[in-house]
Design a protein around this motif. Structure first.
Motif, PDB file in Angstrom:
ATOM      1  N   ARG A 188       0.862  -1.187   0.000  1.00 51.26           N
ATOM      2  CA  ARG A 188       0.000   0.000   0.000  1.00 51.26           C
ATOM      3  C   ARG A 188       0.894   1.232   0.000  1.00 51.26           C
ATOM      4  N   GLN A 189       0.771   2.040  -1.055  1.00 51.02           N
ATOM      5  CA  GLN A 189       1.675   3.187  -1.195  1.00 51.02           C
ATOM      6  C   GLN A 189       0.897   4.491  -1.263  1.00 51.02           C
ATOM      7  N   THR A 190       1.504   5.542  -0.779  1.00 49.41           N
ATOM      8  CA  THR A 190       0.937   6.879  -0.950  1.00 49.41           C
ATOM      9  C   THR A 190       2.088   7.875  -1.130  1.00 49.41           C
ATOM     10  N   THR A 191       1.745   9.084  -1.517  1.00 48.28           N
ATOM     11  CA  THR A 191       2.789  10.091  -1.760  1.00 48.28           C
ATOM     12  C   THR A 191       2.454  11.378  -1.026  1.00 48.28           C
ATOM     13  N   VAL A 192       3.483  11.958  -0.461  1.00 48.43           N
ATOM     14  CA  VAL A 192       3.325  13.222   0.254  1.00 48.43           C
ATOM     15  C   VAL A 192       4.147  14.274  -0.499  1.00 48.43           C
TER      16      VAL A 192
END
Ligand code: UDP
Ligand code: MG
Length: 315
Positions: A188-192
């Motif tokens: 599970r990946q996200t970007t900030v």
């Protein structure tokens, strides 16, 4: 087990480390989490190692790994990840370009359940025009050839969960291209997004040739598409040859002229020679990398460290 490991590869960052350390300790203490900072001395020629050892004497949460020579940023990151003991690991530059103030946000996303929290640089204006252009070219070429979807402005400033760190540590590849591996490994990946700071002191070590070498590592580790170029080229030359034969037959049988033209012959030989050499070069890149990999040399050599139970590098 400590909650968080922060990994900072350093190449001649003596002037940046003290301020980086003080900003880091302020932020990390305010999060209330247990942490360790791992400085990786990547073959420094200034007094970076002395500065790091000084910090180690004052603060038991500071650890260091010192390489026997310069092995490069990616290998330094890898050594840090191999040594990290935290439930989460944050990799970042030691030159203050990656603001430590983003770390609480990375942690918040991780606690929401994301196993990889990537970052994206938003303010391109602060980065020089040359760096922006080469960086854009780098990602365009890489994405086109590999089919990956790396965002421009992506950097090795990210948080990875223990599960991900373990996967990365087990990868036996010599030329580990972390940005690609992160894209490849799923989870599970996200970007900030963050505003990059200016480099505090010193100069960027990512010169054009280093960027090109990194791009080559990325391309050759993630795709064999360039090898297929040979098939495409051969198709093109079959068409060209067919047209040439057609033209020669036409002139010989349908006109009373004889076929002349050493110039077209010379052009054909040159183009064919260039295409053959290009393909040889591409094949050579892959064969060379296979050769380096089968030798099973360790990706880096540690001269000294204050970490006792360090994992040996995977060859
Ligand atoms: N670095 C390293 N080994 C190298 C080159 C760079 O450990 O051979 C470190 C450097 O000290 C910095 C980070 O990697 O902490 C990023 O390097 P740099 O700032 O030169 O790259 P840029 O931010 O310009 O892409
Ligand atoms: Mg930098």
């Amino acid at each position: 087990m400590v909650r968080l490991s922060v990994i900072l590869p350093c190449h001649n960052e003596a002037d940046n480390i003290p301020i980086c350390y003080s900003r880091l300790t302020d932020i990390l203490s305010s999060t209330g989490k247990t942490y360790e900072c791992i400085f990786v001395d990547d073959g420094n020629t200034d007094h970076t190692l002395t500065v790091i050892k000084d910090l180690c004497r004052r603060d038991s949460r500071i650890r260091y790994i010192s390489f026997s020579r310069n092995f490069g940023h990616q290998k330094a990151l890898r050594a840090g990840l191999n040594a990290a003991r935290g439930r989460a690991a944050v990799t970042m530059d030691a030159d203050l370009q990656h603001p430590v103030s983003v770390i609480p946000e990375l942690l918040a996303r991780w606690e929401e359940g994301y196993e990889i929290v990537n970052t994206r640089r938003t303010d391109a204006a602060r980065t020089g025009l040359f760096k922006r252009l080469t960086s854009r070219l780098f990602y365009r070429t890489l994405n086109f050839l590999t089919g990956m979807n790396l965002q421009k402005g992506a950097a090795d400033f990210r948080l990875t969960d223990r599960k991900v760190t373990d996967v990365l540590c087990r990868c036996p590849e010599n030329d580990l291209f972390l940005r690609g591996m992160i894209n490849w490994c799923g989870f599970r990946q996200t970007t900030v997004a963050y505003r990059a700071e200016n480099r505090h002191a010193g100069q960027s070590r990512y010169t054009l040739s280093r960027m090109a070498a990194l791009a080559l590592d990325g391309i050759t580790s993630f795709t064999i598409r360039p090898l297929r170029l040979g098939v495409l080229l051969s198709g093109l030359f079959v068409l060209l040859g067919g047209a040439e034969i057609g033209y020669v037959c036409y002139v010989a049988f349908c006109t009373d002229r004889s076929v002349s033209g050493w110039a077209s012959l010379a052009i054909l030989i040159t183009v064919l020679g260039a295409a053959t050499l290009l393909m040889l070069g591409i094949i050579g890149e892959y064969v060379g990398r296979t050769f380096m990999q089968v030798k099973q040399r360790p990706p880096y050599i540690i001269r000294e460290t204050n970490i006792n139970d360090i994992n040996p590098p995977t060859p």
